[in-house]
Write a protein that holds these residues in place. Structure first.
Motif, PDB file in Angstrom:
ATOM      1  N   UNK A 148      57.020  13.190  70.237  1.00  0.00           N
ATOM      2  CA  UNK A 148      57.883  12.573  71.242  1.00  0.00           C
ATOM      3  C   UNK A 148      58.211  13.656  72.275  1.00  0.00           C
ATOM      4  N   UNK A 149      57.837  13.419  73.512  1.00  0.00           N
ATOM      5  CA  UNK A 149      58.144  14.373  74.574  1.00  0.00           C
ATOM      6  C   UNK A 149      58.755  13.620  75.751  1.00  0.00           C
ATOM      7  N   UNK A 150      59.901  14.112  76.186  1.00  0.00           N
ATOM      8  CA  UNK A 150      60.592  13.551  77.344  1.00  0.00           C
ATOM      9  C   UNK A 150      60.665  12.016  77.304  1.00  0.00           C
ATOM     10  N   UNK A 151      61.134  11.497  76.189  1.00  0.00           N
ATOM     11  CA  UNK A 151      61.347  10.053  76.072  1.00  0.00           C
ATOM     12  C   UNK A 151      60.078   9.244  75.914  1.00  0.00           C
ATOM     13  N   UNK A 152      58.946   9.931  75.737  1.00  0.00           N
ATOM     14  CA  UNK A 152      57.692   9.192  75.567  1.00  0.00           C
ATOM     15  C   UNK A 152      57.157   9.398  74.153  1.00  0.00           C
ATOM     16  N   UNK A 153      56.654   8.311  73.570  1.00  0.00           N
ATOM     17  CA  UNK A 153      56.025   8.422  72.251  1.00  0.00           C
ATOM     18  C   UNK A 153      54.527   8.575  72.501  1.00  0.00           C
ATOM     19  N   UNK A 154      54.017   9.755  72.112  1.00  0.00           N
ATOM     20  CA  UNK A 154      52.617  10.067  72.414  1.00  0.00           C
ATOM     21  C   UNK A 154      51.796  10.036  71.128  1.00  0.00           C
ATOM     22  N   UNK A 155      50.706   9.303  71.164  1.00  0.00           N
ATOM     23  CA  UNK A 155      49.767   9.318  70.034  1.00  0.00           C
ATOM     24  C   UNK A 155      48.498  10.042  70.459  1.00  0.00           C
ATOM     25  N   UNK A 156      47.972  10.849  69.557  1.00  0.00           N
ATOM     26  CA  UNK A 156      46.704  11.540  69.791  1.00  0.00           C
ATOM     27  C   UNK A 156      45.654  10.833  68.950  1.00  0.00           C
ATOM     28  N   UNK A 157      44.503  10.555  69.567  1.00  0.00           N
ATOM     29  CA  UNK A 157      43.437   9.903  68.795  1.00  0.00           C
ATOM     30  C   UNK A 157      42.375  10.927  68.393  1.00  0.00           C
ATOM     31  N   UNK A 158      41.561  10.540  67.427  1.00  0.00           N
ATOM     32  CA  UNK A 158      40.568  11.475  66.881  1.00  0.00           C
ATOM     33  C   UNK A 158      39.569  11.938  67.946  1.00  0.00           C
ATOM     34  N   UNK A 159      39.434  11.171  69.038  1.00  0.00           N
ATOM     35  CA  UNK A 159      38.513  11.586  70.099  1.00  0.00           C
ATOM     36  C   UNK A 159      39.165  12.599  71.054  1.00  0.00           C
ATOM     37  N   UNK A 160      40.358  13.084  70.703  1.00  0.00           N
ATOM     38  CA  UNK A 160      41.010  14.135  71.474  1.00  0.00           C
ATOM     39  C   UNK A 160      41.872  13.617  72.625  1.00  0.00           C
ATOM     40  N   UNK A 161      41.975  12.278  72.761  1.00  0.00           N
ATOM     41  CA  UNK A 161      42.753  11.731  73.892  1.00  0.00           C
ATOM     42  C   UNK A 161      44.223  11.565  73.526  1.00  0.00           C
ATOM     43  N   UNK A 164      72.976  19.179  77.483  1.00  0.00           N
ATOM     44  CA  UNK A 164      72.876  18.059  78.410  1.00  0.00           C
ATOM     45  C   UNK A 164      72.093  16.899  77.768  1.00  0.00           C
ATOM     46  N   UNK A 165      70.955  17.239  77.164  1.00  0.00           N
ATOM     47  CA  UNK A 165      70.159  16.153  76.554  1.00  0.00           C
ATOM     48  C   UNK A 165      70.978  15.475  75.456  1.00  0.00           C
ATOM     49  N   UNK A 166      71.681  16.276  74.699  1.00  0.00           N
ATOM     50  CA  UNK A 166      72.488  15.704  73.623  1.00  0.00           C
ATOM     51  C   UNK A 166      73.518  14.728  74.191  1.00  0.00           C
ATOM     52  N   UNK A 167      74.166  15.151  75.279  1.00  0.00           N
ATOM     53  CA  UNK A 167      75.178  14.279  75.894  1.00  0.00           C
ATOM     54  C   UNK A 167      74.552  12.964  76.367  1.00  0.00           C
ATOM     55  N   UNK A 168      73.394  13.090  76.989  1.00  0.00           N
ATOM     56  CA  UNK A 168      72.718  11.878  77.491  1.00  0.00           C
ATOM     57  C   UNK A 168      72.349  10.951  76.315  1.00  0.00           C
ATOM     58  N   UNK A 169      71.818  11.569  75.271  1.00  0.00           N
ATOM     59  CA  UNK A 169      71.398  10.777  74.099  1.00  0.00           C
ATOM     60  C   UNK A 169      72.590  10.063  73.463  1.00  0.00           C
ATOM     61  N   UNK A 170      73.713  10.786  73.373  1.00  0.00           N
ATOM     62  CA  UNK A 170      74.900  10.182  72.750  1.00  0.00           C
ATOM     63  C   UNK A 170      75.450   9.049  73.615  1.00  0.00           C
ATOM     64  N   UNK A 171      75.361   9.235  74.910  1.00  0.00           N
ATOM     65  CA  UNK A 171      75.825   8.195  75.831  1.00  0.00           C
ATOM     66  C   UNK A 171      74.963   6.934  75.663  1.00  0.00           C
ATOM     67  N   UNK A 172      73.650   7.172  75.570  1.00  0.00           N
ATOM     68  CA  UNK A 172      72.737   6.046  75.375  1.00  0.00           C
ATOM     69  C   UNK A 172      73.028   5.332  74.064  1.00  0.00           C
ATOM     70  N   UNK A 173      73.295   6.137  73.043  1.00  0.00           N
ATOM     71  CA  UNK A 173      73.619   5.567  71.730  1.00  0.00           C
ATOM     72  C   UNK A 173      74.842   4.677  71.842  1.00  0.00           C
TER      73      UNK A 173
END
Ligand SMILES: Cc1cc2nc3c(=O)[nH]c(=O)nc-3n(C[C@H](O)[C@H](O)[C@H](O)COP(=O)(O)OP(=O)(O)OC[C@H]3O[C@@H](n4cnc5c(N)ncnc54)[C@H](O)[C@@H]3O)c2cc1C
Ligand code: SF4
Ligand code: SF4
Ligand code: SF4
Ligand code: SF4
Lengths: 514, 443
Positions: free
Chosen positions: B166-179, B265-274
């Protein structure tokens, strides 16, 4: 130091084969036949997403004790038990022998058992006489499976089972379908909370009262006490509407065992019992199938088994039969087995263990009786190819196939039992139709918290029953006192999740009084 | 991964309150690790050097499956690196029951650490012998949902996945073909997918209740993506770090001011979202009053099949077999809500963490965590008490609520657990605010 081993296994409680972990702790100096077990949730399991029903949660009790091998009541080594079984089988006459395995063992063991039975030209009995009631052209359709995911994708779900008690891991799929807008119709004596409509219908009424479409799914089950007339009506409904059909099964490998067996030669438990009572069977070999747990009348089974010359039992857990048998081949518990089962959906699942002790015992026996060379890998390959598969894959259920049976007549229906004689005054008693709501506990001989029968409020009022009290049930075999629960049931129905002496067939009539 | 410069920091910087960037010295561990491989290095070093007898960690089975194991094998620990967002397990239940001789270290998301602390209050765990290496947590995903997302949104075969992050709010999957295949978590959650519902309103993101609080927030500059931000919370935590440095398993640098600010800052933002998510989920339920509310609960529970899984899995329930919720219940009863649930709602109202385990395993798909939280939130607010954040405060139902000023400390004084009066309240209030923000001391 206590070591823990984690098995990624499946629940043997019904034909769904829910995924789970069994955590096994064995103290080096402790009792090896009684490992400390706990159940853990395997959320990545595609059948059940880690969720389990009450039976699955009770597996540590179910597994209980690993049976010791025994010869003539005395503890023996496995080797001695196998040798004694071989000797007994060689001495037995093939005319009065029977081999029983209902589907609580792996495909590999089932095939090895078949090979052994074949040396006597005997079939392996699965208790599924229902197959004999249908012409062979219909057997294929009875064996079809489809993934539980199909339930979620359906627009209409017709329930001929009560998923709150039978095959409970089906419930969440129906709920998910409903959340997506599907209509749920429950056909049976009990009103189910999740159903949009609850109908109490006779099989003959299905055709005119139910209107499934191609976007529907029909959920029913096939078990040793299934009513062929009802199954025929469901098949016809699926065929005329093009709806998908899934028959659930009571044993973890019911489907595998049935596919590997010869359907036409099956006898019901009742017929097996009668043959035992008549002394027509003298040697009985049971593979992980305790007739006294499977039968609705355990006492009758025990008496009938005393007519045998030899009872051989190969078992993975201790049960009444392992106490009673002349020879016990004590195999490994189910979760320790290496092998496969074919679940009701048609997923070929791994059992999760690494032991082939049970398979080897059967292979040894077969060898002693002239069938050489049963190799695990080869037997496995044979089993897989007979299912049209090359490997286990829990993520691949069978694809639904259209039902096409054409017109056919049943070869046999249910025998109706005689009605109980009325002894009490008419106004004190009420007649009702009795039905079993089969649960995994009932099939597997495990005690459940269900010491009651269910009645609707009107019947309770008519009988003048008081809360917390009990009622008297008069069956063809005698009288029984039971506690009761008020449920939303159709008129004149008594439902039970507990075996009641004398009540065998669904829809038997019983007499109720205070 | 490039070789790193010799760190300027020595073991001396490791003290309670220190905020550092750490990493495993072994390149393979760094490669396998979620950020810098520091957590695995700490666990392995603790075992190797005899600081602990066992490590409780996850044994990876596949990209979406791992099983908790209690091990004394350093090699097994070394294999366990990497964050598994699709393994929503609570590790507290896997600690051996009771107060034993064994010293155990484990990685702990906030809900793991909170559950361990609640268990310790019930004498089911010895906190002195338990080393909690906290992991920040933005949430976890049920593997069934992950597979569904892959098939329906990412349009990928789950068997083709070779990794995720998970990077910057995105869930990233890596596939076996390197993508790489990235989709924002917000977008997934709009489709009813993404994180488990309870994680969306979880109110602790940085495990300040653990001995160390580790994460990737605040890892800046040259270390971005290759270091683990670690805050030393207790002396035990400092010991774990020093031990790993001495054993040559890990290295640390003081964190940059910028990194510290970013993390906050990220923690504050995350808690606010929660908090926003919490409002969205609970306001409609709270709006129901009287019979309407009862009806909501009846309807929600009508499909219960009495499997008992919700009780068995609950990490704060230590009652065992002979418990009130089960002994007052019989399947023979026809009540619309069984006493099993009613007893549990009350029993857990002072300790439910909202960890979501009960809901994860419920075969009847009952939104159990919501239901438990409906009881737990008012208790939490009335007592201003967050279960699992401090070993010092007992469960509140063990105490009497004092009327005089409404402050919890009168209750604590009565129970002999605090010596002074509520004149301390302003100071504590400040600390509690910090605790809410994941910054500092807790009550
Ligand atoms: C579900 C989850 C969500 C996270 N979300 C955030 C976030 O939003 N922000 C942030 O700063 N950091 C987050 N982290 C922490 C971060 O991903 C790293 O774990 C942390 O930076 C330590 O990295 P490392 O390389 O030192 O750990 P590693 O050396 O890779 O060790 C990781 C340890 O975590 C354990 N672990 C892996 N998955 C789980 C799990 N599901 N439950 C319990 N233990 C597990 C492993 O067994 C291993 O012991 C999250 C971690 C998890 C597990
Ligand atoms: S539904 Fe069947 S297989 Fe699943 S846990 Fe229950 S008894 Fe076991
Ligand atoms: S409940 Fe909180 S700590 Fe636990 S997995 Fe969810 S977000 Fe993380
Ligand atoms: S009740 Fe549910 S959410 Fe609350 S602590 Fe127990 S398992 Fe977690
Ligand atoms: S897990 Fe769900 S079905 Fe099982 S007892 Fe709890 S609420 Fe009922």
């Amino acid at each position: 130091m206590i070591e823990e081993k984690v098995y990624s296994s499946i629940c043997p409680g019904c034909g769904l084969g829910c995924g789970l972990y069994i955590r096994e702790k064995v103290e080096p100096t402790g009792d090896k036949t009684k490992p400390e077990l706990s159940v853990d949730f395997r959320k990545n399991a595609p059948v059940n997403a880690g969720k389990l029903c009450r039976f699955g949660m009770n597996l540590p009790i179910y597994y209980g004790k690993i049976p010791n091998s025994k010869v003539k009541g005395k503890k023996s080594s496995l080797k001695e038990a196998v040798a004694a079984a071989a000797k007994a089988l060689k001495a037995a006459s093939k005319e009065n022998m029977a081999f029983l395995s209902v589907g609580m063992s792996t495909n590999e063991e089932q095939l090895a058992f078949s090979a052994l039975a074949k040396t006597f030209s005997c079939p392996v009995e699965t208790g599924m006489e229902i197959y004999a009631a249908f012409p062979e052209t219909v057997h294929k359709a009875l064996g079809y499976g489809t993934g539980l995911e199909e339930i979620e994708a359906s627009k209409q779900v017709f329930l001929f089972i009560d998923p709150y008690v039978s095959y409970p891991l089906v419930l969440r799929r129906v709920l998910k379908a409903k959340r997506k807008g599907a209509k749920v119709t429950a056909v049976g004596p009990k009103s189910l909370p999740l159903a949009d409509e609850n109908l109490s219908l006779e099989p003959a009424e299905y055709g005119k009262s139910l209107a499934p479409t191609q976007a529907s799914i029909l959920l029913s089950d096939l078990h040793p006490y299934s009513d062929p007339t009802q199954i025929k009506a469901i098949l016809e409904l699926a065929e005329t509407s093009g709806a998908k059909l899934l028959f659930l099964r009571p044993f973890v490998n019911s489907k595998g065992a049935t596919r590997l067996a010869k359907h036409t030669k099956q006898r019901s438990f009742e017929k097996l019992l009668k043959a035992l009572e008549a002394g027509e069977i003298k040697t009985l070999f049971c593979l992980d199938s305790d007739l006294s747990e499977l039968s609705l009348d355990p006492k009758r089974v025990k008496k009938a088994l005393s007519n045998l010359d030899t009872l051989i039992v190969q078992a993975s857990r201790s049960s009444p039969l392992t106490e009673f048998a002349d020879i016990v081949i004590g195999a490994e518990p189910f979760y320790q087995k290496k092998g496969s089962v074919l679940n009701a959906e048609g997923r070929l699942l791994k059992t999760g263990g690494d032991s082939i002790l049970g398979f080897k015992a059967l292979a040894e026996l077969a060898k002693a009786l002239g069938k050489e060379g049963l190799d695990f890998a080869q037997v496995q390959k044979k089993a897989f190819s007979s299912f049209g598969l090359s490997e286990t894959d829990e993520f691949k259920p069978e694809k639904a196939k259209p039902i096409s049976c054409g017109n056919f007549e049943l070869r046999a229906g249910f025998e109706k039992k005689e009605k109980p004689k009325n002894t009490k005054k008419e106004e004190q008693t009420q007649k009702a139709h009795f039905s079993y709501n089969f649960t995994p506990f009932m099939w597997q001989g495990l005690e459940d918290d269900c010491n009651f029968v269910e009645l609707n409020i009107r019947l309770v009022q008519k009988l003048g029953l008081s809360k917390g009290g009990s009622l008297n049930l008069k069956t063809p075999d005698g009288e029984t006192q039971m506690r009761f629960k008020v449920s939303a049931l159709a008129e004149g129905v008594v439902l039970s999740e507990k075996k009641i002496k004398g009540l065998v067939l669904p829809r038997d009539e019983v007499e109720l009084s205070r | 991964m490039p070789e790193r410069p010799e760190p300027k920091a020595k073991a001396g910087v490791i003290k309670v309150g220190a905020k550092l960037i750490g990493w495993a010295t072994d390149a393979k561990l760094r490669e396998k690790g979620a950020s810098g491989g520091l957590v695995t290095a700490l666990l392995a070093a603790a075992l190797k050097k005899g600081l602990v007898d066992k490590v409780l960690t996850l044994k990876k089975i596949s990209e979406f499956e791992a099983v908790p194991v209690l091990t004394s094998e350093v090699e097994e620990v070394l294999q366990s690196g990497g964050s598994m967002h699709s393994v929503p397990v609570n590790l507290a239940r896997y600690l051996p029951e009771g107060i034993g001789e064994q010293r155990i270290a484990l990685p702990a998301k906030p809900c793991d650490a909170r559950a361990v602390i609640e268990r310790a209050k019930r004498n089911a765990v010895d906190l002195e012998k338990t080393f909690l290496i906290g992991l920040n947590c933005g949430g976890s995903i049920h593997p069934e949902t992950t597979r569904k997302m892959l098939k329906t949104v990412y349009r990928l075969d789950p068997e083709e996945i070779s990794g995720e992050e998970i990077v910057k709010g995105k869930l990233i999957f890596f596939t076996k073909d390197g993508k790489e295949h990235a989709i924002s978590i917000d977008e997934l959650e709009e489709k009813g997918l993404g994180r488990r519902e309870n994680c969306r309103y979880c109110s602790v993101k940085i495990p300040i209740n653990a001995d160390l609080a580790c994460g990737n927030w605040g890892v800046t500059g040259a270390f971005a993506g290759q270091g683990t931000f670690v805050e030393v919370r207790t002396e035990k935590g400092a010991k774990l770090l020093r031990n790993a440095l001495e054993a040559g398993f890990a290295k640390v640098e003081p964190a940059e001011e910028k990194g510290i600010r970013v993390r906050e800052k990220i923690n504050r933002i995350m808690l606010k979202l929660s908090e926003k998510n919490r409002q969205e989920i609970f306001s409609p339920i709270e709006a129901k009053q009287g019979p309407e509310r009862l009806k909501y609960f009846q309807k929600a529970l009508e499909n219960c099949i009495h499997c008992g899984a919700c009780k068995a899995v609950c990490p704060v329930c230590t009652c065992g077999e002979d418990s009130k919720c089960t002994s007052y219940t019989s399947r023979e009863d026809s009540y619309k809500i069984s006493l099993f649930h009613l007893v549990r709602f009350l029993h857990l109202s002072d300790s439910c963490l909202g960890c979501g385990q009960c809901e994860d395993v419920c075969p009847a798909e009952i939104p159990l965590t919501r239901l438990y939280q409906c009881f737990a939130t008012p208790v939490r607010e009335a007592f201003d008490y967050m279960p699992g954040m401090s070993a010092q405060t007992p469960p509140y139902f063990a105490l009497k609520l004092e009327k005089e000023c409404g402050c919890q400390h009168h209750g604590l004084e009565k129970a002999g657990l605090e010596e002074s009066s509520c004149a301390k309240e302003p100071e504590r209030e400040g600390k509690r605010e910090g605790q809410r923000q994941g910054q500092g001391g807790c009550c």
